[in-house]
Design an enzyme around this catalytic site. Structure first.
Site, PDB file in Angstrom:
ATOM      1  N   GLU A 186       0.887  -1.171   0.000  1.00  0.00           N
ATOM      2  CA  GLU A 186       0.000   0.000   0.000  1.00  0.00           C
ATOM      3  C   GLU A 186       0.915   1.209   0.000  1.00  0.00           C
ATOM      4  OE1 GLU A 186      -1.088   3.266   1.539  1.00  0.00           O
ATOM      5  OE2 GLU A 186      -1.645   2.130   3.345  1.00  0.00           O
ATOM      6  N   CYS A 224      -1.668   8.813   3.508  1.00  0.00           N
ATOM      7  CA  CYS A 224      -1.517   8.198   2.191  1.00  0.00           C
ATOM      8  C   CYS A 224      -2.758   8.420   1.330  1.00  0.00           C
ATOM      9  CB  CYS A 224      -1.221   6.712   2.329  1.00  0.00           C
ATOM     10  SG  CYS A 224      -2.407   5.819   3.349  1.00  0.00           S
TER      11      CYS A 224
END
Length: 676
Positions: free
Chosen positions: A258, A297
């Site tokens: 990720e 993120c």
């Protein structure tokens, strides 16, 4: 000043830092306060301990037992979250940021615990999909099953979420039955260490289920095998370096990544200034720029608005950002704290300078801003910085360079196709949002951009009061994305659990599949009970225990009475000539729900007993019509059992109705709650 020693937990022992440990500074003051790292960790011993001690202990537990364990861990963390809050201020995060990280992580644990109890079996094998009919007579069948990997999961986490980042990986890993070695980013590992101590001190986890590396992993990845998993969160460059490890490539070690991404938010063409959607858009973007000081993120890096609205967006955003109070995160008045470190601050400034080659900074001066209650030069403080790219088609850096802080770039689009193309220029993101009140706009964005993004968040005046926000990954939904975002998926409910399990195709007879899946498969030899199954408690019932009833003839009077009583006078039940013109019916036929009622009358035990409630009916199918004069009989089999509490459990019954020629008329699954 004595530095706090951040320890690792390896093979059942806490190990303090050694001479080569790294110093950690407060994001607020810039002063060193902790040290972490031990170059002499026995990484092979840690892996062996997880594989030989933690793994077998977890695999002995059922999915439901592991779910209860995860819920207990969440409760233990919740009881001490104030200590986690207090420690987290050193990362530069404000109180609302702590709630995203700490409360969000605990909430994620609760969701996985709930899903484990509700959506996974009270057993050791997860059945993935339906049975596959591989033979004409049903004596040879197929079934996909998932079982826990017999290795260890190595979790490498980013600095921005020291608690949530650990727990969103740990919950599905433990639920799958796989032990974990957690490696947090060193800059914030002291918060993770405290969370791990809380969980271990609670005495809930079996030995070897959880270990912690505070500092570097050493050569741990060089010792991984085909039963192990690496789950990584961080930069694309680090992910590439790790997944290129020859051992990981040669052994086909699962690598779930990720990565940071150039997430976008699209202001719909209908969302003009003055609409609720425009105001919502400004609020969402401002929040994503400043929450965690932009160190998320999922933060919005590219603001895509109609060309005719671009200036209004810049003005509205600038006005809102100007109200953000930057300061010591411990102050109630602070609305944005510091970045995690001076090094991170410098990195953001360097990336902002790159963006400045193609875009004009229209708000936020890193050389001239105010910080309340702290020294802006000693701490890792920056102001929100807004850029405007006037020519996004010919720009490149705004689509491939991420300043991981309070930085975002506005760019205009000509039409919706252009907006979609700009969003896709990021080459894969974790999330793109669209703020619109026009369903057609939302649909076009999903069709044109869905392949480039792991999540598409749609919001407007109808959903904004209950929506969770562009930047909030939820445990129910997948978190990840293609391309630049890493190509992986985390969470997503049971989908995330499967990352730590092996899917295997099982082929065999019904009896073999029943034994493996602990779910009765038609064709398996029936077990005849010594008494009516509705008189037997949950713990007394066996999978496959079956009741075959006597038959009952369905009459024309039954059909007409049911029609009159219920009001269901559909022509197929009442008009013989009309029914005959229907290719599915020979003439007037019995109502399907009449057949279900008669079936219940055939198998129900009327006296008070252990059956507490009928809670549902699943997978109902009608296969053959029943006419007046036909008879029906019922086969009732215990298909599956799921304990819900210490007092009762759910029994799933497989019910089939057949006619006088033994042809199947209907089939369904009945759910009851039975006393334990």
């Amino acid at each position: 000043m004595t530095l706090q020693q951040i320890s690792s937990f390896a093979a059942g022992e806490w190990i303090t830092p050694d001479a080569g440990a790294r110093t950690i500074a407060s994001a607020i003051t810039g002063e060193a306060f902790a040290t972490a790292g031990n170059s002499s960790l026995d990484v092979q011993g840690m892996l062996d301990y997880a594989r030989t001690v933690g793994g077998p202990a977890l695999r002995k537990m059922t999915f439901h037992e592991r779910a209860k364990m995860i819920k207990a861990l969440a409760n233990a963390l919740g009881a001490q979250k104030q200590a986690l809050y207090d420690l987290s201020f050193n990362t530069g995060a404000i109180q609302s940021d702590h709630m995203i990280d700490i409360d969000g992580g605990i909430g994620t644990m609760f969701v996985f615990a709930s899903k484990g109890r509700r959506e996974m079996p009270d057993g050791h094998v997860y059945l993935d999909g339906d049975l596959e009919q591989l033979s004409r007579n049903g004596t040879f069948l197929g079934q996909h099953v998932c079982t826990p990997l017999q290795g260890v999961a190595v979790h490498i986490n980013a600095f921005n979420f020291p608690v949530w980042g650990m727990l969103e990986k740990l919950a599905p890993t433990l639920l799958a039955g796989v032990p974990a070695i957690v490696k947090p980013a060193t800059n914030s590992c002291y918060v993770t260490e405290l969370a791990v101590k809380i969980m271990l001190d609670a005495g809930i986890l079996p030995p070897g289920a959880l270990q912690l590396v505070s500092g570097g992993l050493g050569d741990m990845l060089d010792h991984l095998g085909m039963q192990d998993v690496v789950s990584f969160t961080g930069s694309a460059n680090t992910a590439l370096m790790l997944r290129s490890n020859p051992v990981i490539l040669n052994n086909a070690v699962r690598f779930v990544a990720e990565q940071d991404s150039l997430n976008a938010s699209i202001l719909g063409p209908d969302a003009e200034p003055g609409t609720p959607e425009f105001d919502l858009f400004i609020k969402e973007v401002s929040r994503e720029m400043t929450a965690k000081a932009g160190q998320k993120c999922t933060a919005i890096r590219r603001i895509i608005a109609p060309e005719t609205t671009t200036q209004a967006v810049i003005e509205a955003l600038s006005a809102r950002l100007a109200k953000i109070t930057i300061g010591d995160p411990r102050l109630d008045s602070t609305r944005m704290g510091a970045l995690v470190s001076k090094g991170q601050k410098q990195d953001v400034l360097e990336k902002a300078a790159i963006l400045g080659q193609e875009a004009e900074r229209v708000f936020g001066d890193p050389e001239n801003f105010e910080v309340k209650g702290a020294d802006k030069d000693k701490g890792a403080f920056l102001p929100p910085m807004l850029f405007h790219c006037a020519d996004p088609d010919n720009a490149q850096r705004v689509h491939d360079t991420e300043a991981f802080g309070p930085v975002s770039t506005v760019m205009g689009y000509r039409d919706l196709d252009h907006a979609i193309a700009l969003a896709n220029r990021g080459q894969g993101s974790l999330v793109t949002s669209v703020i619109t009140h026009d369903p057609t706009v939302a649909r076009d964005v999903v069709l044109g951009s869905g392949a480039y993004h792991g999540r598409i968040y749609i919001n407007n005046r109808d959903s904004m009061k209950e929506s969770t926000g562009h930047g909030s990954p939820l445990p129910h939904m997948v978190h990840g994305g293609p391309g630049r975002a890493g190509g992986g998926e985390e969470m997503g409910g049971v989908r995330g659990v499967k990352h730590y399990m092996q899917r295997t195709a099982i082929q065999g007879s019904p009896e073999m599949l029943t034994a493996i899946g602990e779910r009765w498969v038609p064709g398996t030899p029936e077990i005849k009970a010594t008494a009516h199954p509705f008189t037997r408690k949950y713990g007394e019932l066996s999978i496959g225990e079956t009741l075959n009833t006597a038959s009952r003839t369905v009459t024309l009077d039954d059909i007409e009475l049911f029609a009159k009583f219920t009001g269901d006078t559909f022509y197929a039940h009442m008009d013989d000539e009309a029914a005959k013109r229907n290719p599915f019916f020979p003439g007037r036929v019995a109502h399907g729900y009449l057949l279900l009622s008669f079936a219940a009358g055939l198998f129900v035990e009327p006296n008070e007993g252990p059956v507490l409630a009928n809670t549902g009916l699943d997978n109902l199918r009608f296969m053959k019509p029943v006419s007046a004069g036909d008879s029906i009989k019922v086969r009732l089999s215990v298909k599956k059992k799921t304990q819900r509490t210490d007092e009762y459990g759910e029994v799933r019954w497989h019910v089939t109705l057949t006619n006088q020629n033994d042809e199947m008329v209907a089939e369904y699954e009945l759910l009851t709650m039975n006393a334990y």
